[in-house]
Design an enzyme around this catalytic site. Structure first.
Site, PDB file in Angstrom:
ATOM      1  N   ASP A  43       0.811  -1.136  -0.207  1.00 25.03           N
ATOM      2  CA  ASP A  43       0.124   0.073  -0.720  1.00 25.03           C
ATOM      3  C   ASP A  43       0.910   1.389   0.004  1.00 25.03           C
ATOM      4  OD1 ASP A  43       0.948  -0.088   3.102  1.00 25.03           O
ATOM      5  OD2 ASP A  43      -1.318   0.327   3.471  1.00 25.03           O
ATOM      6  N   SER A  44       2.264   0.932   0.210  1.00 25.53           N
ATOM      7  CA  SER A  44       3.483   2.006  -0.116  1.00 25.53           C
ATOM      8  C   SER A  44       2.949   2.679  -1.758  1.00 25.53           C
ATOM      9  CB  SER A  44       4.584   1.615   0.445  1.00 25.53           C
ATOM     10  OG  SER A  44       4.801   0.527  -0.986  1.00 25.53           O
ATOM     11  N   ASP A  49      -0.756  -5.692  -0.129  1.00 24.97           N
ATOM     12  CA  ASP A  49      -1.492  -5.249   1.142  1.00 24.97           C
ATOM     13  C   ASP A  49      -3.282  -5.475   0.504  1.00 24.97           C
ATOM     14  OD1 ASP A  49       0.133  -4.629   2.835  1.00 24.97           O
ATOM     15  OD2 ASP A  49       1.158  -3.051   1.826  1.00 24.97           O
ATOM     16  N   LYS A  66      -1.559  -9.342   3.139  1.00 27.08           N
ATOM     17  CA  LYS A  66      -0.878  -8.537   4.315  1.00 27.08           C
ATOM     18  C   LYS A  66      -1.324  -8.128   4.213  1.00 27.08           C
ATOM     19  CE  LYS A  66       3.118  -5.639   3.805  1.00 27.08           C
ATOM     20  NZ  LYS A  66       2.878  -4.967   4.546  1.00 27.08           N
ATOM     21  N   GLU A  90      -1.351  -5.214   8.445  1.00 23.42           N
ATOM     22  CA  GLU A  90      -1.201  -4.804   9.319  1.00 23.42           C
ATOM     23  C   GLU A  90      -1.237  -4.824  11.017  1.00 23.42           C
ATOM     24  OE1 GLU A  90      -0.529  -0.583   8.630  1.00 23.42           O
ATOM     25  OE2 GLU A  90       0.753  -1.074   6.720  1.00 23.42           O
ATOM     26  N   GLU A 140       9.221  -4.035  10.681  1.00 14.23           N
ATOM     27  CA  GLU A 140       9.042  -2.625   9.910  1.00 14.23           C
ATOM     28  C   GLU A 140       9.485  -1.923  10.648  1.00 14.23           C
ATOM     29  OE1 GLU A 140       6.763  -0.770   7.006  1.00 14.23           O
ATOM     30  OE2 GLU A 140       7.665   1.271   7.019  1.00 14.23           O
TER      31      GLU A 140
HETATM   32  O1  KIV Z   1       3.627  -1.050   1.659  1.00 15.28           O
HETATM   33  C1  KIV Z   1       4.852  -1.487   1.315  1.00 15.28           C
HETATM   34  O2  KIV Z   1       5.954  -1.693   0.498  1.00 15.28           O
HETATM   35  C2  KIV Z   1       4.936  -2.658   2.656  1.00 15.28           C
HETATM   36  C3  KIV Z   1       6.526  -2.807   3.227  1.00 15.28           C
HETATM   37  C4  KIV Z   1       7.392  -1.487   3.398  1.00 15.28           C
HETATM   38  C5  KIV Z   1       7.059  -3.589   4.058  1.00 15.28           C
HETATM   39  O3  KIV Z   1       4.061  -2.694   3.681  1.00 15.28           O
END
Ligand code: KIV
Length: 287
Positions: A67-68, A106, A136, A138, A205
């Site tokens: 989600d980055s 994510d 994934k 959080e 992280e």
């Molecule tokens: O969204 C992302 O890129 C991440 C990584 C930093 C692990 O969750």
């Protein structure tokens, strides 16, 4: 499943031992085997077809459609605004490019927290519409119910602890997490909860290396670190950062392998000069 043992390859003139086994296709089971045999897991992000092709061709084990992308692709300040539809769009493009890597997607903010029924339907939508291989999310104890419900549909789940950017407004900063004993103990407890709930792996992280190593030793599932030192089972970076396409962001944990921001800006400048001066296109570059 595997081709050879103890493979060696030439990279930038150096002989480097890259893998104990050469896996044709990475699955969650392969990652567990890597943990057991001590082979480090490599993971990078990708949000589009072309980048995913490059990263997969480079032999990465796991591609994270992170989600980055909210920051990197959409220019938002945080990861919160990205939507489920946008994440699915990114993930579908990545999946179309990939032959070998495991593609983890994510779950965006607001699609799984506090409502396990919604978490399951979000995860099913991701898997159905993108073709991704795992999701994934959080958090620790507070997302246990969501994780367990998603797993009932046979969808593999990767956990994410430490710095969890979707909670930025709770923590207020992107600084190193779990430096104090109380938070470190809570993190260890959450890691155990995630493993017990059935997560196949965990991202840690920006936490102290000593703590991250302790977690990796304690858990049977792979622990993949970003800013968590070398004592974990694998490493993940944001591809745009490690390629030097972004240049404002320079945390201590980031190793840049290229300086593409400068190289690409320079290429654009040269193109502008060539167009303005009528050097481009030349006689061989036209019909
Ligand atoms: O969204 C992302 O890129 C991440 C990584 C930093 C692990 O969750």
């Amino acid at each position: 499943m595997f081709l050879i043992s103890g493979s060696l390859s030439f990279i930038t003139g150096k002989i480097m031992s890259v893998a104990k086994k050469e896996f044709k296709k990475i699955t969650t089971h392969v990652l567990q085997e890597m943990k057991r045999t001590g082979e480090k897991i490599s993971m990078l992000t990708a949000y589009d077809y072309t980048m995913a092709k490059i990263v997969d061709a480079g032999g990465i084990d796991v591609i994270l459609v992170g989600d980055s992308s909210s920051n990197v692709m959409h220019g938002h300040e945080t990861t919160l605004p990205i939507t489920l539809a946008q994440m699915i769009d990114h993930a579908a493009a990545v999946v179309r490019a990939v032959d070998r890597a495991l593609v983890v997607v994510d779950m965006p903010f607001g699609t799984y927290q506090g409502n396990s029924k919604e978490a399951l339907s979000s995860a099913i939508k991701i898997m159905k519409e993108s073709g991704g291989h795992a999701v994934k999310l959080e958090g620790g104890k507070e997302v246990k119910e969501s994780i367990e419900r998603i797993l009932t549909a046979g969808i593999p789940v990767m956990g994410h602890l430490g710095l969890t950017p979707q909670s930025i407004y709770k923590f207020g900063t992107y600084s190193v997490r779990a430096k104090e004993e109380e938070e470190a103990n809570k993190l260890m407890e959450d890691a155990r909860v995630l493993e017990k709930s059935g997560c196949f792996a965990l991202v840690l992280e920006k936490v102290p290396a000593v703590l991250a190593e302790k977690v990796a030793k304690d858990l049977a599932i792979p622990v993949i670190g970003i800013g968590a030192g070398g004592g974990v089972d694998g490493q993940v970076l944001v591809t745009h950062d490690m390629m030097g396409m972004t240049h404002e962001f320079s945390p201590r944990f980031l190793r840049r392998y290229l300086n593409l921001y400068a190289d690409m800006t320079d290429a654009v400048k040269r193109y502008v000069v060539d167009v303005k001066s009528t050097d481009f296109p030349n006689i061989n570059e036209q019909y």
